[in-house]
Motif scaffolding. Structure first.
Motif, PDB file in Angstrom:
ATOM      1  N   ALA A 285       0.823  -1.214   0.000  1.00  0.00           N
ATOM      2  CA  ALA A 285       0.000   0.000   0.000  1.00  0.00           C
ATOM      3  C   ALA A 285       0.856   1.263   0.000  1.00  0.00           C
ATOM      4  O   ALA A 285       1.872   1.343   0.707  1.00  0.00           O
ATOM      5  CB  ALA A 285      -0.924  -0.001   1.215  1.00  0.00           C
ATOM      6  N   PHE A 286       0.482   2.238  -0.778  1.00  0.00           N
ATOM      7  CA  PHE A 286       1.097   3.575  -0.798  1.00  0.00           C
ATOM      8  C   PHE A 286       2.606   3.519  -1.019  1.00  0.00           C
ATOM      9  O   PHE A 286       3.358   4.256  -0.383  1.00  0.00           O
ATOM     10  CB  PHE A 286       0.791   4.343   0.489  1.00  0.00           C
ATOM     11  N   LEU A 287       3.039   2.645  -1.905  1.00  0.00           N
ATOM     12  CA  LEU A 287       4.477   2.523  -2.134  1.00  0.00           C
ATOM     13  C   LEU A 287       4.996   3.726  -2.916  1.00  0.00           C
ATOM     14  O   LEU A 287       4.573   3.983  -4.042  1.00  0.00           O
ATOM     15  CB  LEU A 287       4.794   1.234  -2.897  1.00  0.00           C
ATOM     16  N   GLY A 288       5.916   4.431  -2.303  1.00  0.00           N
ATOM     17  CA  GLY A 288       6.571   5.544  -2.965  1.00  0.00           C
ATOM     18  C   GLY A 288       7.988   5.170  -3.331  1.00  0.00           C
ATOM     19  O   GLY A 288       8.296   3.998  -3.555  1.00  0.00           O
ATOM     20  N   GLY A 289       8.841   6.169  -3.383  1.00  0.00           N
ATOM     21  CA  GLY A 289      10.240   5.927  -3.720  1.00  0.00           C
ATOM     22  C   GLY A 289      11.171   6.544  -2.709  1.00  0.00           C
ATOM     23  O   GLY A 289      10.884   7.596  -2.141  1.00  0.00           O
ATOM     24  N   ARG A 290      12.289   5.891  -2.464  1.00  0.00           N
ATOM     25  CA  ARG A 290      13.308   6.396  -1.539  1.00  0.00           C
ATOM     26  C   ARG A 290      14.049   7.563  -2.188  1.00  0.00           C
ATOM     27  O   ARG A 290      14.430   7.500  -3.356  1.00  0.00           O
ATOM     28  CB  ARG A 290      14.276   5.266  -1.215  1.00  0.00           C
ATOM     29  N   VAL A 291      14.271   8.647  -1.431  1.00  0.00           N
ATOM     30  CA  VAL A 291      14.988   9.794  -2.005  1.00  0.00           C
ATOM     31  C   VAL A 291      16.499   9.597  -1.924  1.00  0.00           C
ATOM     32  O   VAL A 291      17.243  10.136  -2.760  1.00  0.00           O
ATOM     33  CB  VAL A 291      14.579  11.120  -1.330  1.00  0.00           C
ATOM     34  N   ALA A 292      16.973   8.870  -0.932  1.00  0.00           N
ATOM     35  CA  ALA A 292      18.413   8.634  -0.800  1.00  0.00           C
ATOM     36  C   ALA A 292      18.942   7.949  -2.054  1.00  0.00           C
ATOM     37  O   ALA A 292      18.370   6.978  -2.535  1.00  0.00           O
ATOM     38  CB  ALA A 292      18.705   7.786   0.436  1.00  0.00           C
ATOM     39  N   GLY A 293      20.033   8.467  -2.578  1.00  0.00           N
ATOM     40  CA  GLY A 293      20.639   7.902  -3.772  1.00  0.00           C
ATOM     41  C   GLY A 293      20.115   8.469  -5.069  1.00  0.00           C
ATOM     42  O   GLY A 293      20.700   8.251  -6.132  1.00  0.00           O
ATOM     43  N   ARG A 294      19.003   9.194  -5.018  1.00  0.00           N
ATOM     44  CA  ARG A 294      18.454   9.771  -6.238  1.00  0.00           C
ATOM     45  C   ARG A 294      19.257  11.003  -6.680  1.00  0.00           C
ATOM     46  O   ARG A 294      19.826  11.712  -5.860  1.00  0.00           O
ATOM     47  CB  ARG A 294      16.986  10.166  -6.045  1.00  0.00           C
ATOM     48  N   ARG A 295      19.232  11.237  -7.973  1.00  0.00           N
ATOM     49  CA  ARG A 295      19.887  12.419  -8.527  1.00  0.00           C
ATOM     50  C   ARG A 295      18.921  13.604  -8.486  1.00  0.00           C
ATOM     51  O   ARG A 295      17.832  13.547  -9.058  1.00  0.00           O
ATOM     52  CB  ARG A 295      20.300  12.179  -9.977  1.00  0.00           C
ATOM     53  N   LEU A 296      19.352  14.665  -7.822  1.00  0.00           N
ATOM     54  CA  LEU A 296      18.577  15.900  -7.774  1.00  0.00           C
ATOM     55  C   LEU A 296      19.238  16.922  -8.678  1.00  0.00           C
ATOM     56  O   LEU A 296      20.403  17.279  -8.488  1.00  0.00           O
ATOM     57  CB  LEU A 296      18.501  16.445  -6.346  1.00  0.00           C
ATOM     58  N   GLY A 297      18.500  17.415  -9.652  1.00  0.00           N
ATOM     59  CA  GLY A 297      18.985  18.487 -10.513  1.00  0.00           C
ATOM     60  C   GLY A 297      18.378  19.802 -10.076  1.00  0.00           C
ATOM     61  O   GLY A 297      17.149  19.938 -10.005  1.00  0.00           O
ATOM     62  N   ILE A 298      19.218  20.782  -9.765  1.00  0.00           N
ATOM     63  CA  ILE A 298      18.751  22.091  -9.306  1.00  0.00           C
ATOM     64  C   ILE A 298      18.929  23.095 -10.440  1.00  0.00           C
ATOM     65  O   ILE A 298      20.050  23.317 -10.903  1.00  0.00           O
ATOM     66  CB  ILE A 298      19.512  22.545  -8.050  1.00  0.00           C
ATOM     67  N   LEU A 299      17.844  23.679 -10.876  1.00  0.00           N
ATOM     68  CA  LEU A 299      17.882  24.692 -11.925  1.00  0.00           C
ATOM     69  C   LEU A 299      17.862  26.064 -11.261  1.00  0.00           C
ATOM     70  O   LEU A 299      16.828  26.538 -10.821  1.00  0.00           O
ATOM     71  CB  LEU A 299      16.679  24.524 -12.863  1.00  0.00           C
ATOM     72  N   GLY A 300      19.054  26.664 -11.151  1.00  0.00           N
ATOM     73  CA  GLY A 300      19.193  27.938 -10.457  1.00  0.00           C
ATOM     74  C   GLY A 300      19.886  27.738  -9.124  1.00  0.00           C
ATOM     75  O   GLY A 300      19.249  27.346  -8.142  1.00  0.00           O
ATOM     76  N   MET A 301      21.198  27.999  -9.089  1.00  0.00           N
ATOM     77  CA  MET A 301      21.978  27.704  -7.881  1.00  0.00           C
ATOM     78  C   MET A 301      22.358  28.995  -7.158  1.00  0.00           C
ATOM     79  O   MET A 301      23.522  29.266  -6.875  1.00  0.00           O
ATOM     80  CB  MET A 301      23.220  26.901  -8.262  1.00  0.00           C
ATOM     81  N   GLY A 302      21.347  29.799  -6.857  1.00  0.00           N
ATOM     82  CA  GLY A 302      21.558  30.982  -6.034  1.00  0.00           C
ATOM     83  C   GLY A 302      21.449  30.617  -4.572  1.00  0.00           C
ATOM     84  O   GLY A 302      21.721  29.476  -4.171  1.00  0.00           O
ATOM     85  N   ARG A 303      21.024  31.582  -3.753  1.00  0.00           N
ATOM     86  CA  ARG A 303      20.921  31.328  -2.310  1.00  0.00           C
ATOM     87  C   ARG A 303      20.002  30.136  -2.012  1.00  0.00           C
ATOM     88  O   ARG A 303      20.348  29.245  -1.250  1.00  0.00           O
ATOM     89  CB  ARG A 303      20.379  32.570  -1.597  1.00  0.00           C
ATOM     90  N   ILE A 304      18.814  30.157  -2.623  1.00  0.00           N
ATOM     91  CA  ILE A 304      17.841  29.109  -2.325  1.00  0.00           C
ATOM     92  C   ILE A 304      18.303  27.775  -2.895  1.00  0.00           C
ATOM     93  O   ILE A 304      18.207  26.733  -2.236  1.00  0.00           O
ATOM     94  CB  ILE A 304      16.451  29.491  -2.849  1.00  0.00           C
ATOM     95  N   GLY A 305      18.806  27.782  -4.129  1.00  0.00           N
ATOM     96  CA  GLY A 305      19.294  26.550  -4.732  1.00  0.00           C
ATOM     97  C   GLY A 305      20.370  25.893  -3.888  1.00  0.00           C
ATOM     98  O   GLY A 305      20.376  24.666  -3.697  1.00  0.00           O
ATOM     99  N   GLN A 306      21.292  26.697  -3.363  1.00  0.00           N
ATOM    100  CA  GLN A 306      22.363  26.150  -2.529  1.00  0.00           C
ATOM    101  C   GLN A 306      21.807  25.615  -1.212  1.00  0.00           C
ATOM    102  O   GLN A 306      22.275  24.587  -0.699  1.00  0.00           O
ATOM    103  CB  GLN A 306      23.417  27.220  -2.275  1.00  0.00           C
ATOM    104  N   ALA A 307      20.799  26.295  -0.661  1.00  0.00           N
ATOM    105  CA  ALA A 307      20.186  25.805   0.583  1.00  0.00           C
ATOM    106  C   ALA A 307      19.460  24.484   0.337  1.00  0.00           C
ATOM    107  O   ALA A 307      19.480  23.587   1.186  1.00  0.00           O
ATOM    108  CB  ALA A 307      19.214  26.850   1.133  1.00  0.00           C
ATOM    109  N   VAL A 308      18.827  24.359  -0.831  1.00  0.00           N
ATOM    110  CA  VAL A 308      18.191  23.087  -1.190  1.00  0.00           C
ATOM    111  C   VAL A 308      19.253  21.995  -1.317  1.00  0.00           C
ATOM    112  O   VAL A 308      19.065  20.860  -0.862  1.00  0.00           O
ATOM    113  CB  VAL A 308      17.405  23.227  -2.514  1.00  0.00           C
TER     114      VAL A 308
END
Length: 328
Positions: free
Chosen positions: A142-165
């Motif tokens: 039930a409600f199977l999602g996906g693990r975030v660990a190990g996933r590739r995160l692409g950040i579009l815009g690496m200003g203050r907020i992008g770096q904090a993300v």
């Protein structure tokens, strides 16, 4: 003799402590209602005030600025973005523009991570089940999602907020990648353990999660257009806490409905409050009402920055957060 106090008009209700301090320092006109001013009301305010304090929901275009009175010398925006203001026309008229950068960073980055988790772990579906009273107990599938660990995160815009993300994502075990107008300094990249992609197309095609953290400018309008969205993997998700205009919302909706993108978490929308009704129907989409910076702390700090910008201008100096063309 003391000089006359600056005439300041505020277009929306602000936190009480901010309004109180504005009243102590300036001849301020506050809003009794939180209903946005009409275009005509904003123009009338610009004809008589020394300073206008709009919010990101107030469009201050060139035609309006052309009707401003000779007294108007500063538009002190209550918000980090200034895409609601025709800065070039204001500059031509000798009107300064300031904003409130920096104070929204952590809160918006927190919300970005919240949306990433909400979409990948299907939190709204679980919440809806509990609220409807239809949950009948735990089940292995039930409600199977996906693990975030190990996933590739692409950040579009690496200003203050992008770096904090990026820092938050790293704490969750995600691999951080980014595309930016300018590459970060080597020491910052190393500190963030972030990989730069010169080609946005190549980055988009390889990411598991794409986070939009760039401002809305003429060059970023529909930066994520239909062609680029089609480069994303079918099991990828996209999150936007920046500006809705960066994504072609109609194309995104079509792809989400067709299963060509796995999910989306949106806090901002291309047409402002006019959210595509088809988005509301999708279980793989999490929609929020522009809550990214909605904390008591950030709203007060935004007001404090507005006050500092106005007071510094009143003292005959350049506002510390003055917006200049190179920033746009």
């Amino acid at each position: 003799m003391p000089k006359d106090r600056l005439s300041v008009v505020v277009t929306r209700r602000l936190p009480a402590e901010v309004e109180t301090r504005l009243s102590e320092l300036f001849d301020v006109t506050l809003r009794d209602s939180d209903v946005p001013m009409t275009r005509t009301q904003v123009v009338e305010a610009m004809k008589s005030a020394d300073v206008l304090v709009p919010t990101i929901t107030d469009t201050i275009d060139g035609a309006m600025i052309g009707q401003a009175g000779d007294r108007l010398k500063l538009i002190a925006n209550y918000g980090a973005g200034v895409d609601n203001i025709d800065v070039a026309t204001a500059r031509q008229r000798g009107i300064l523009v300031s904003n409130t950068p920096g104070v929204l960073t952590d809160d918006t980055a927190d919300m970005t991570m919240g949306l990433i988790l909400a979409v990948t772990r299907r939190l709204p579906e679980g919440l809806a089940t509990m609220q409807s009273g239809t949950w009948d107990g735990w089940a292995p599938t039930a409600f199977l999602g996906g693990r975030v660990a190990g996933r590739r995160l692409g950040i579009l815009g690496m200003g203050r907020i992008g770096q904090a993300v990026a820092r938050r994502a790293a704490a969750f075990g995600m691999q951080v990648h980014y595309h930016n107008r300018r590459r970060l300094r080597t020491e910052i990249e190393q500190d963030l353990d972030a990989t730069w992609w010169e080609s946005l197309d190549q980055m988009v095609a390889r990411m598991d999660v794409l986070s939009i953290n760039c401002p809305h400018t003429p060059s970023t309008f529909h930066l994520m257009n239909a062609r680029r969205l089609k480069l994303m993997k079918e099991d990828a998700v996209i999150v936007n806490t920046s500006r809705g205009e960066v994504i072609d919302e109609n194309a995104l909706t079509r792809m989400l409905r067709a299963g060509e993108i796995a999910g989306a978490g949106l806090d901002v929308y291309e047409q402002g409050t006019q959210v595509n009704p088809r988005l509301r129907e999708l279980k793989n989409v999490v929609l929020l009402p522009h809550m990214g910076s909605a904390t008591r702390e950030s709203r007060v700090e935004m007001g404090e920055k507005v006050i500092i910008n106005i007071k510094t201008f009143d003292d005959g100096h350049r506002p510390p957060d003055q917006v200049v063309p190179s920033m746009l």
